[in-house]
Design an enzyme around this catalytic site. Structure first.
Site, PDB file in Angstrom:
ATOM      1  N   GLY A  93     -13.947  68.347-113.214  1.00 23.69           N
ATOM      2  CA  GLY A  93     -13.974  67.959-111.812  1.00 23.69           C
ATOM      3  C   GLY A  93     -12.707  67.247-111.398  1.00 23.69           C
ATOM      4  N   GLY A 146     -10.080  68.252-109.583  1.00 20.42           N
ATOM      5  CA  GLY A 146      -9.306  68.742-108.459  1.00 20.42           C
ATOM      6  C   GLY A 146      -9.269  67.847-107.237  1.00 20.42           C
ATOM      7  CB  SER A 147     -11.020  66.836-104.769  1.00 21.08           C
ATOM      8  OG  SER A 147     -12.364  67.116-105.115  1.00 21.08           O
ATOM      9  CG  LEU A 201     -17.699  72.209-114.855  1.00 19.85           C
ATOM     10  CD1 LEU A 201     -17.590  70.734-114.497  1.00 19.85           C
ATOM     11  CD2 LEU A 201     -17.044  72.477-116.198  1.00 19.85           C
ATOM     12  CG  ASN A 243     -14.676  62.965-112.415  1.00 21.21           C
ATOM     13  OD1 ASN A 243     -14.968  61.882-111.898  1.00 21.21           O
ATOM     14  ND2 ASN A 243     -14.283  64.002-111.689  1.00 21.21           N
ATOM     15  CE1 TYR A 285     -24.287  61.933-108.468  1.00 22.88           C
ATOM     16  CE2 TYR A 285     -25.204  59.801-107.851  1.00 22.88           C
ATOM     17  CZ  TYR A 285     -24.133  60.569-108.246  1.00 22.88           C
ATOM     18  OH  TYR A 285     -22.892  59.992-108.421  1.00 22.88           O
ATOM     19  CB  THR A 305     -33.114  61.906-112.691  1.00 21.67           C
ATOM     20  OG1 THR A 305     -34.200  61.412-111.899  1.00 21.67           O
ATOM     21  CG2 THR A 305     -33.642  62.333-114.050  1.00 21.67           C
TER      22      THR A 305
END
Length: 253
Positions: free
Chosen positions: A17, A19-20, A69, A95, A160, A162
């Site tokens: 993750g 890229g931003s 992913l 990340n 999220y 969890t």
């Protein structure tokens, strides 16, 4: 920023993750330390923009690999590609995540499984894929990003929350399993970090003011605030630290 952790110079680092948001700042932070960085992301435009922006500014230009992913086969292949490109993997930064809000009453099994695939499942399989490379290199560090969200009783993102709680459990278990191979595993729990996505989708001025009021530090947190803690946990400066969680929230908890 460069040179704080000289042992990271020349080391292979993989960021998911990247890229931003927080991930992009982490990629830049490791690159500034002289690390050889590869990063995985599904967002191609943002990722290529990041690489272009760093051209000529760092010793080793980060390498972007486009991957979803949720596709574990593709993730495994991307790890092997990254290891070849950066010369082995010494550091994994787990990340990638997506903190979509969702209503308790309307969640269906397919959505739940998708949420866990985006926020939890790939962390395990990324660690599984990099472990042989770390063993070959004599050890390594895995830093996974959880969140304080699961500690705040936030009712609008149960899936999220969890997943982020699960990351803490995964961190403890992997630390026990990989410690004998000199692989350290730790987690960072960010607080209210004002990324562009957060400001666009979830956080307004009232929310920002309320969050700062709960913090000991009376300022907004930025993605840059996560770089130092992550570099520390990835470097030999934390050589005896594993199975730990580091809360970086400005003192909200």
């Amino acid at each position: 920023m460069a040179g704080r952790y000289p042992d990271l110079a020349g080391q292979g680092v993989l960021v998911t993750g990247g890229g931003s948001g927080i991930g992009a700042v982490l990629v830049e932070g490791f690159a500034a330390e002289g690390a050889r960085v590869a990063f995985l992301d599904i967002a191609e435009a943002e990722s290529r923009t990041l690489v272009s922006r760093l051209e000529g500014k760092v010793a080793h230009l980060p390498h972007y690999i486009r991957v979803d992913l949720r596709d574990i086969g593709a993730l495994r292949a991307a790890v092997e590609e990254a290891a070849t490109i950066v010369g082995g993997i010494r550091v994994l930064v787990n990340n990638a995540a997506r903190d979509d809000r969702h209503e308790f009453e309307t969640v269906e099994p397919d959505y739940w499984d998708e949420n866990q695939a985006v926020n939890l499942r790939h962390l395990f399989f990324a660690a599984q894929a990099v472990a042989p490379h770390m063993r070959k290199g004599g050890g390594g560090a895995i830093v996974s990003f959880s969140s304080i969200a699961f500690l705040l009783n936030m009712g609008e993102l149960p899936g999220y929350a969890t997943a982020k709680a699960g990351i803490v459990g995964l961190t403890k278990s992997l630390a026990g399993r990989l410690g004998p191979d000199n692989i350290r595993v730790n987690a960072i729990l960010p607080g209210m970090v004002l990324t562009e996505r957060q400001k666009r989708l979830w956080i307004d001025e009232a929310t920002i003011e309320g969050g700062i009021a709960r913090q000991c530090l009376k300022r907004s947190l930025t993605a840059g605030d996560m770089v130092g803690p992550c570099l520390f946990l990835a470097s030999e400066a934390s050589a005896a630290i594993t199975a730990q969680t580091l809360i970086v929230d400005g003192g909200m908890l």
